[in-house]
Design a protein around this motif. Structure first.
Motif, short mmCIF file in Angstrom:
data_model
loop_
_atom_site.label_atom_id
_atom_site.label_comp_id
_atom_site.label_asym_id
_atom_site.label_seq_id
_atom_site.Cartn_x
_atom_site.Cartn_y
_atom_site.Cartn_z
N TRP A 164 0.81 -1.21 0.00
CA TRP A 164 0.00 0.00 0.00
C TRP A 164 0.85 1.27 0.00
N SER A 165 2.02 1.21 0.55
CA SER A 165 2.93 2.36 0.49
C SER A 165 3.28 2.70 -0.95
N GLU A 166 3.51 1.64 -1.75
CA GLU A 166 3.83 1.84 -3.16
C GLU A 166 2.61 2.34 -3.93
N GLN A 167 1.44 1.78 -3.62
CA GLN A 167 0.22 2.19 -4.31
C GLN A 167 -0.11 3.66 -4.03
N MET A 168 0.07 4.09 -2.77
CA MET A 168 -0.33 5.43 -2.35
C MET A 168 0.82 6.43 -2.43
N ASN A 169 2.04 5.90 -2.68
CA ASN A 169 3.24 6.74 -2.68
C ASN A 169 3.37 7.51 -1.36
N LEU A 170 3.10 6.81 -0.27
CA LEU A 170 3.22 7.37 1.08
C LEU A 170 3.99 6.38 1.93
N ARG A 171 5.06 6.85 2.54
CA ARG A 171 5.92 5.93 3.29
C ARG A 171 6.18 6.46 4.70
N PRO A 172 5.93 5.62 5.71
CA PRO A 172 6.17 6.04 7.09
C PRO A 172 7.65 6.13 7.39
N SER A 173 8.00 6.95 8.37
CA SER A 173 9.40 7.05 8.77
C SER A 173 9.81 5.82 9.59
N GLN A 174 8.83 5.19 10.22
CA GLN A 174 9.10 4.02 11.05
C GLN A 174 7.78 3.28 11.27
N VAL A 175 7.86 1.97 11.45
CA VAL A 175 6.68 1.16 11.74
C VAL A 175 6.92 0.37 13.02
N LYS A 176 5.96 0.39 13.91
CA LYS A 176 6.05 -0.36 15.15
C LYS A 176 4.83 -1.25 15.28
N TYR A 177 5.03 -2.42 15.87
CA TYR A 177 3.93 -3.36 16.09
C TYR A 177 3.67 -3.45 17.58
N ARG A 178 2.44 -3.16 17.94
CA ARG A 178 2.09 -3.08 19.35
C ARG A 178 0.86 -3.92 19.64
N GLU A 179 0.58 -4.10 20.92
CA GLU A 179 -0.63 -4.80 21.35
C GLU A 179 -1.46 -3.81 22.16
N GLN A 180 -2.46 -3.24 21.51
CA GLN A 180 -3.31 -2.25 22.16
C GLN A 180 -4.72 -2.81 22.29
N ARG A 181 -5.36 -2.47 23.37
CA ARG A 181 -6.67 -3.05 23.65
C ARG A 181 -7.78 -2.45 22.79
N THR A 182 -7.70 -1.17 22.53
CA THR A 182 -8.82 -0.50 21.85
C THR A 182 -8.43 0.21 20.56
N ARG A 183 -7.18 0.15 20.14
CA ARG A 183 -6.77 0.83 18.91
C ARG A 183 -6.12 -0.17 17.97
N TRP A 184 -6.45 -0.02 16.68
CA TRP A 184 -5.90 -0.93 15.68
C TRP A 184 -4.68 -0.33 14.99
N GLY A 185 -4.57 0.98 15.05
CA GLY A 185 -3.42 1.62 14.44
C GLY A 185 -3.38 3.09 14.82
N SER A 186 -2.24 3.71 14.59
CA SER A 186 -2.09 5.14 14.84
C SER A 186 -0.94 5.66 14.00
N CYS A 187 -0.93 6.98 13.81
CA CYS A 187 0.12 7.62 13.03
C CYS A 187 0.51 8.90 13.75
N SER A 188 1.78 9.08 14.04
CA SER A 188 2.25 10.26 14.76
C SER A 188 2.61 11.37 13.79
N SER A 189 2.79 12.56 14.33
CA SER A 189 3.18 13.71 13.51
C SER A 189 4.57 13.54 12.92
N LYS A 190 5.34 12.61 13.46
CA LYS A 190 6.68 12.33 12.95
C LYS A 190 6.67 11.25 11.86
N GLY A 191 5.46 10.81 11.50
CA GLY A 191 5.35 9.81 10.44
C GLY A 191 5.56 8.39 10.91
#
Length: 259
Positions: A164-191
């Motif tokens: 999807w990064s290639e399809q949208m031409n949008l790439r995060p600065s970093q990716v982290k995998y977490r175990e959160q109870r109520t959130r499926w994903g998030s994106c910070s102002s730092k990308g």
């Protein structure tokens, strides 16, 4: 209505409010009273050291209808998504498909989990095998199940994120995998994008939606019309998928360490 008792050994402050046990957790500089509700657990109250029990009970009285409705909802959820037992022929969701747990013997020294099209395989070492291995529960295998799901999630989510990064031409600065109870994903102002690895229980279309949603935040750090238009450009039926995710979100609860 309220019966007080103390647990001197643990230092807990507990009492019974209506039909529900209550645990009070006090903090020295806390200014307000807050309550937290969890399935099959006492009502958790956060309060200052100076807050009297009467004030706490008065607060609970104001929230009584909400408490009742919430615990009723927990009961409905428990009925719809019963607690899973780690034993043969129990169904476990993986990538949107229920797979029956199959207990098999292995020559390896440690237990591990693998997957086929129809089964989740729990491999039990020969030195731990017994005549009852095929019919008994294996609660200690939760560690291996969690390890399997997380490992598979990181691999699969990485693949879909790259796509999807290639399809949208949008790439995060970093990716982290977490175990959160109520959130499926998030994106910070730092990308930096965070993804909940427990997404691996859901079909690919749900996983793709969450990834596209977070990638879209790299361009629009809000939920404006422009943001949703960008999401819809790649996931046309995103509203249906959002509804499906909300309705099936409790499928992941079996992966919680403290069920």
């Amino acid at each position: 209505m309220v019966k007080s008792f103390s647990d001197l050994m643990s230092g807990k402050e507990t009492f019974l409010f209506s039909k529900w046990p209550v645990e009070v957790h006090r903090r020295p500089f806390r200014r307000s009273v807050s309550i937290y509700l969890y399935p099959n657990k006492p009502i958790k109250v956060m309060a200052s050291k100076s807050t009297s029990q009467k004030m706490i009970v008065d607060f609970l009285m104001v929230k009584k209808d909400w408490i009742e409705k919430t615990f009723d909802k927990f009961s409905e959820i428990a009925e719809k998504f019963p607690e899973k037992k780690i034993k043969a022929y129990e169904d476990f969701p993986f990538l949107g498909k229920d797979r029956k747990l199959k207990v098999v013997i292995t020559l390896h020294k440690k237990p591990f989990v693998s997957v086929t099209d129809d089964h989740l395989l729990l491999h039990i070492p020969r030195n731990e095998w017994s005549a009852n291995s095929l019919i008994e529960e294996h609660p200690t295998a939760l560690k291996e199940i969690r390890h399997f799901y997380k490992r598979e999630a990181v691999n699969f989510l990485n693949e879909r994120l790259t796509f999807w990064s290639e399809q949208m031409n949008l790439r995060p600065s970093q990716v982290k995998y977490r175990e959160q109870r109520t959130r499926w994903g998030s994106c910070s102002s730092k990308g930096i994008i965070n993804l909940n690895w427990r997404l691996i229980v859901f079909p690919q279309e749900i996983i793709d939606y969450v990834i596209v949603h977070e990638l879209a935040h790299l361009q629009h750090m809000d939920h404006s019309n422009r943001f949703w238009s960008l999401v819809e450009r790649y996931i046309e039926n995103y509203k249906d998928i959002m509804k499906s995710l909300k309705e099936s979100q409790y499928l992941v609860e079996f992966l919680s360490e403290n069920q």
